[in-house]
Design an enzyme around this catalytic site. Structure first.
Site, PDB file in Angstrom:
ATOM      1  N   ASP A 138      -4.631  -3.733   9.362  1.00  0.00           N
ATOM      2  CA  ASP A 138      -5.675  -4.643   8.924  1.00  0.00           C
ATOM      3  C   ASP A 138      -5.616  -4.797   7.409  1.00  0.00           C
ATOM      4  O   ASP A 138      -5.829  -3.826   6.676  1.00  0.00           O
ATOM      5  CB  ASP A 138      -7.058  -4.118   9.332  1.00  0.00           C
TER       6      ASP A 138
ATOM      7  N   TYR B  17      -7.890  -7.019  -1.090  1.00  0.00           N
ATOM      8  CA  TYR B  17      -7.619  -5.582  -1.240  1.00  0.00           C
ATOM      9  C   TYR B  17      -6.535  -5.349  -2.293  1.00  0.00           C
ATOM     10  O   TYR B  17      -6.305  -4.209  -2.718  1.00  0.00           O
ATOM     11  CB  TYR B  17      -7.193  -4.939   0.088  1.00  0.00           C
TER      12      TYR B  17
ATOM     13  N   LYS C 163      -7.067 -11.639   5.707  1.00  0.00           N
ATOM     14  CA  LYS C 163      -8.338 -12.361   5.552  1.00  0.00           C
ATOM     15  C   LYS C 163      -8.312 -13.324   4.372  1.00  0.00           C
ATOM     16  O   LYS C 163      -7.752 -13.002   3.311  1.00  0.00           O
ATOM     17  CB  LYS C 163      -9.496 -11.359   5.372  1.00  0.00           C
TER      18      LYS C 163
ATOM     19  N   HIS D 203     -13.112 -13.963   5.458  1.00  0.00           N
ATOM     20  CA  HIS D 203     -13.555 -12.610   5.083  1.00  0.00           C
ATOM     21  C   HIS D 203     -15.089 -12.484   5.018  1.00  0.00           C
ATOM     22  O   HIS D 203     -15.662 -11.481   5.443  1.00  0.00           O
ATOM     23  CB  HIS D 203     -12.933 -12.241   3.727  1.00  0.00           C
TER      24      HIS D 203
END
Ligand code: A2P
Length: 317
Positions: free
Chosen positions: A43, A48, A77, A110
């Site tokens: 994931d 990130y 996302k 997201h």
């Protein structure tokens, strides 16, 4: 390994590796180790800021012949600053280039929050939000277009409430197949589980271990650690397993996918082996009583005074 079977026959392993907060310099090793252990679901997300390093790990495991692309399930996302229908394609192309892939298995919106394109995170005192110009229905058109272009096999959302799912279902052509939300024994969301079952939308639980390593800004002193909760610890002791394994297996037994993050080889293995733990009806009932409707990720970073968003509006509460 339990899987979700999608309508087109694709199978997603229900236990995956979360990569939020997986630090650059660590995440490459974590992904390679995870693949050795047996993880096949990863994931990811553009925000990130570690997709390039994860992509290097994917490229190397494919080159080494450890797994094939088709054996992995990879989710990413769309960040909030690419909510324009016309921005989705380029955001996904960037993620694919970073991850060194030609397609994703699943691409998620997201947050139901739109920022101006030049902004990653809003700061107080500035006009960084563009909700009115970028309604979710338009963002979703962009998501549908990248499915048609063959860049992702499935699309879905994250941090959506039942009301927001209902609104999206009213306007979409391709239905969302996933909602990824915070879920753990302190935030069990039974109504969401029921609604998503009725609507054939799968759920993924994020922060299943309570995200003890989340940014300090989100911590508050009255929060009790999930991993140290006495009921969870007592069940773990009785089963001869760790509290984390109880939390992971609890999520799986409720029929949700779950994506615990770890960058530590011992914990990666321990988490992957959670499926060997059996929780009986008594354990499940006892854990059901722990629900506090307590969110760790409250979304307060979207709710400064200039923002059109409020915590109440975000969660429809
Ligand atoms: P680490 O990466 O050092 O293993 P979440 O998935 O809810 O966001 O939680 C991630 C946090 O939980 C990280 O701090 C991670 O640390 C820690 N963690 C992951 N697996 C375990 C485990 N089996 N036992 C205790 N802590 C864990």
């Amino acid at each position: 390994m339990k899987v979700f079977e999608f309508q087109n026959g694709d199978k997603m392993p229900m236990l995956g590796l979360g990569t939020w907060k997986a630090a650059p310099g660590q995440v490459y090793d974590a992904v390679r180790e995870a693949i050795k252990i047996g993880y096949r679901h990863f994931d990811c997300a553009a925000i990130y800021r570690n997709e390039e390093e994860i992509g290097q790990a994917f490229e190397d495991v494919f080159a080494a012949g450890e797994v094939t692309r088709e054996e992995l399930w990879i989710t990413s996302k769309l960040w909030n600053n690419a909510h324009g229908e016309e921005n989705v394609l380029s955001a996904l192309q960037k993620t694919l280039a970073d991850l060194r892939l030609s397609y994703l298995d699943l691409y998620l919106i997201h947050w139901p929050v739109a920022l101006k394109p030049e902004v990653l995170f809003p700061e107080s005192g500035t006009d960084f939000f563009s909700l009115e110009e970028k309604p979710i229905a338009n963002t979703w058109k962009g998501m549908e277009n990248v499915v048609k272009a063959g860049l992702t096999r499935h699309i879905g959302v994250s941090n959506f409430t039942i009301n927001k799912l209902k609104q999206l279902l009213n306007t979409c052509d391709i239905r969302p197949e996933m909602n990824q939300i915070e879920m753990h024994p302190f935030l069990q969301q039974p109504e969401m589980i029921k609604y998503c079952q009725e609507q054939h939308i799968f759920l993924t639980a994020y922060s299943p271990l309570g995200s003890g390593d989340r940014p300090d800004i989100l911590k508050s002193s009255d929060e009790v650690s999930l991993l140290e909760n006495e009921v969870i610890m007592r069940i773990a002791e009785a089963k001869g397993c760790s509290p984390a394994q109880v939390l992971i297996q609890w999520a799986l037994e409720r029929g949700t996918a779950v994506i615990p993050k770890s960058a530590n080889p011992v914990r990666l293995k321990q988490n992957f082996e959670s499926t060997t733990v059996q929780l009986g009806p008594d354990d499940m009932n006892e854990i059901a009583r722990l629900d506090q409707h307590a969110r760790y990720i409250k979304g307060i970073f979207w709710t400064m005074p200039e923002s059109p968003y409020t915590v109440e509006e975000l969660w429809d509460e």
